[in-house]
Each structure stands twice: as C-alpha cells, then as structure tokens.
Write a protein that holds these residues in place. Structure first.
Motif, PDB file in Angstrom:
ATOM      1  N   SER A 145     -14.368 -22.857 -35.417  1.00  0.00           N
ATOM      2  CA  SER A 145     -13.912 -23.650 -34.279  1.00  0.00           C
ATOM      3  C   SER A 145     -12.932 -22.852 -33.431  1.00  0.00           C
ATOM      4  O   SER A 145     -12.963 -22.924 -32.196  1.00  0.00           O
ATOM      5  CB  SER A 145     -13.267 -24.947 -34.778  1.00  0.00           C
ATOM      6  N   LEU A 159     -12.013 -29.016 -32.458  1.00  0.00           N
ATOM      7  CA  LEU A 159     -10.891 -29.255 -33.363  1.00  0.00           C
ATOM      8  C   LEU A 159     -10.810 -28.169 -34.421  1.00  0.00           C
ATOM      9  O   LEU A 159     -11.804 -27.798 -35.026  1.00  0.00           O
ATOM     10  CB  LEU A 159     -11.059 -30.612 -34.059  1.00  0.00           C
ATOM     11  N   THR A 167     -15.014 -29.603 -39.583  1.00  0.00           N
ATOM     12  CA  THR A 167     -16.252 -29.807 -38.825  1.00  0.00           C
ATOM     13  C   THR A 167     -17.337 -30.337 -39.758  1.00  0.00           C
ATOM     14  O   THR A 167     -17.726 -29.681 -40.714  1.00  0.00           O
ATOM     15  CB  THR A 167     -16.701 -28.473 -38.190  1.00  0.00           C
ATOM     16  N   ASP A 183     -21.289 -25.612 -32.960  1.00  0.00           N
ATOM     17  CA  ASP A 183     -20.315 -25.549 -34.059  1.00  0.00           C
ATOM     18  C   ASP A 183     -20.913 -26.273 -35.266  1.00  0.00           C
ATOM     19  O   ASP A 183     -21.323 -27.429 -35.166  1.00  0.00           O
ATOM     20  CB  ASP A 183     -19.018 -26.250 -33.611  1.00  0.00           C
TER      21      ASP A 183
HETATM   22 MG   LIG Z   1     -14.489 -26.113 -37.596  1.00  0.00          MG
END
Ligand SMILES: [Mg+2]
Ligand SMILES: Nc1nc2c(ncn2[C@@H]2O[C@H](COP(=O)(O)OP(=O)(O)OP(=O)(O)O)[C@@H](O)[C@H]2O)c(=O)[nH]1
Length: 311
Positions: A145, A159, A167, A183
């Motif tokens: 991220s 985030l 995630t 992501d």
């Molecule tokens: Mg992440």
C-alpha cells in the motif's frame, strides 16, 4: 488465449537446484518475449554473460566512461524489453537501481490522476472495462500500500498499517483514466503456520489465473531482511502459471537493517538465488516509499510494459 501472453510469457525450465528451495513441485522459469520481439538473453547470465560483454563493448566503442557501480551491481543479468537489440544495450539505457533496460515502448509515465474504483471480494467482481492493470503482490507488511501511495504521490489513497493484513480485498485504482493499479491482500502473515500462509492463493489465485488484462505482477520483496522462502515460492507459483512479474525491492532506505545485513546485501543474496534458478532474469528494481527511490524508474518500466501490451 490470455491477452497478456501477447506480451511476455514465463516459461518453466529445469528443477530448482538450490537446496533451500528444492521441491519436486518447484520449477524455475525464464522470461521469453514472444514474436516479433524475441530479443531475450539466451543463457543464464553471470558476471561474464553475453549482455555484460555487450555493455562493455558498446561503451568502449562509443568512448563512454567505464561501466558504473550500479551497472556492476546489476550483475549483468539484464532485462531487455521488446524492441531492444541486446547487442546494442549501453549503460545509459539501464534504469538506475535495477536490471531493467529502457526500450522504445517507454513513454508517458507520470501519474496525473488516480481514483479508487472498487474493492472486490471475488475475482469475478473486478472491473470489466478491459483496461490494462498491474497487481501489487507481496508478503503482508512488505509495503504494498505504501508503494502505491508513493507511485501516485498521495499519502492516503491506500490505507497502510503497522498491523499486517490491513488490505483484505482486491482494490482497483484507476490511473490517468486508462490503466489500473491493483492492491492485493498480503501473503505469509508472520507467526502463521506454513499451511495457512499460502491461503492467499485461494483468494487471489482465481484473479491471477483468469485476469486477462493483467500486464504484470509487481512482486514486492522486503530488502531490509534476508531472502524469504515464501517470496521465492510465490515467484515460483507465478512462474509456473505464466504470470509475468517484476521484483520490486522495498524499504531500501532502511540501511540499518535487521541482523546487520544491509538492503543491498539482501538484494544481492536474493539475486544469487534468482540467478541460480532462473534461466532468464526477471526485471527487478530497488525502491523506497519513504525517500521516493526508484519511483520514476518503476513508472517508466511500467509504461514500457503497458505500451507494449496496448500495442
Ligand atoms: Mg496493504
Ligand atoms: N522505512 C520504510 N518503511 C516502509 C516502506 N514501505 C512501507 N513501510 C512501512 O511498512 C509498514 C507496512 O506498510 P504497508 O504499505 O501497510 O504494507 P502492506 O504490504 O500494504 O501490508 P498489508 O496490506 O497488511 O499486506 C508500514 O509501517 C509502512 O510505513 C519503505 O519504503 N521504507
């Protein structure tokens, strides 16, 4: 046939020789551009590989300065993209901090606009507009991220967390309205038993195997720690399934790394394993989401992959 196979294919070769990665189900692979761009380096590179000699010869012919430390560090295992004749590679074509040669398909690379599109719980829920995409994959907490935030130059588009596993979904970010960064959930939670560590694949496996618009996976590897088996296992899984990838070394700013081993040494060690096991070297690049190291270079590399894919 999957569209990505138009661009490049990873091929299996002989069995892993490294004892730490020996497994009958583990196969190495190499990069192989398909026609009409089949300018791959033919043999397992080492310090005196053909590519190295070409770089030296070319530099000498053009009266350019001797090969730089960076180029030496690359250990001559260059990634030569479509449209580049390996014999004509010169030092100034190699992206700093990487083994990647920049070719004619590199183009506009800067990110002007990014928007979050959606989070998908299942691969079949992902966007269906056929735009090319890059998946960001790696161990939990490796900096996936953070890398996305660094690439798009926004602090909180994605985030990040000190707590691994932040995630959980497949998150699509639309860049410049014409390609995606994706992501993905991390694999290999620290402290998790081996059997559950690769559970990520049950979640993302379908995505990798069926996503026709996937240009390449950016496989993130933490340069501040010694090479991990799970990262090589993951690379191997991608290779066996013909998923193109680029190794992105993260946290290269952490010069006081754990166990007294510096990022550049960890990367070299990782490269040693790669070189032992891969007939052709995959592209790799050093980055830091803290200092911005490698950001522009990675974007250029992504532009050449993307533009060739679009072609
Ligand atoms: Mg992440
Ligand atoms: N020093 C340094 N720290 C980094 C870098 N990239 C990420 N980090 C830190 O590493 C931690 C994890 O970063 P994330 O970007 O959330 O990692 P992730 O791979 O997305 O993690 P999951 O979503 O849990 O899989 C955070 O504390 C980041 O600040 C880097 O380049 N340098």
């Amino acid at each position: 046939m999957l569209l990505r196979h138009r661009f490049l294919t990873l091929q299996t070769a002989s069995l892993f020789s490294s004892s730490s990665f020996s497994s009958s189900s583990v196969l190495p692979f190499s990069l192989d551009f398909r026609k009409p761009f089949s300018h791959t380096i033919q043999q397992t590179p080492n310090l005196s590989s053909s590519t190295t000699r070409h770089v030296h010869a070319s530099a000498a012919k053009d009266s350019k300065p001797a090969i730089s430390e960076t180029a030496k560090f690359v250990k001559k295992a260059l990634f030569v993209p479509p449209g580049v004749e390996p014999d004509l590679v010169t030092e100034d074509m190699i992206l700093p901090g990487s083994n990647i040669v920049l070719g004619p398909y590199a183009g506009h690379s800067q990110i002007k606009q990014v928007e979050f599109v959606k989070s998908s719980a299942k691969p079949k829920d992902c966007p269906k507009d056929a735009l090319p995409e890059f998946a960001i994959l790696g161990r939990s907490n490796v900096g996936k991220s953070s890398l996305i935030n660094a690439l798009v130059r926004k602090k909180e588009v994605v985030l990040t967390s000190k707590k691994p596993g932040k995630t959980q979904l497949i998150n699509h970010f639309l860049v410049n309205k014409n390609w995606y960064i994706v992501d993905l959930p991390g694999y290999g939670f620290a402290n998790a038993p081996e059997s559950t560590r690769m559970d990520w694949s049950s979640f993302t496996k379908g995505y990798f195997l069926n996503r026709e618009t996937l240009v390449a996976v950016l496989l993130l590897v933490d340069a501040s720690i010694p090479p991990r088996k799970i990262d090589l296992d993951c690379a191997n899984w991608l290779g066996r399934n013909n998923i193109p990838m680029t190794f992105v070394f993260t946290k290269c700013d952490k010069m006081k790394a754990s166990k007294g081993i510096r990022p550049d040494e960890n990367i070299k060690n990782f490269q040693e394993i790669i070189r032992e096991n891969y007939r052709e070297p995959p592209p790799w690049i050093m980055t830091s989401s803290v200092t911005g190291l490698g950001r522009d270079e990675l974007l250029l590399h992504m532009s050449q992959l993307r533009n060739y894919w679009d072609n």
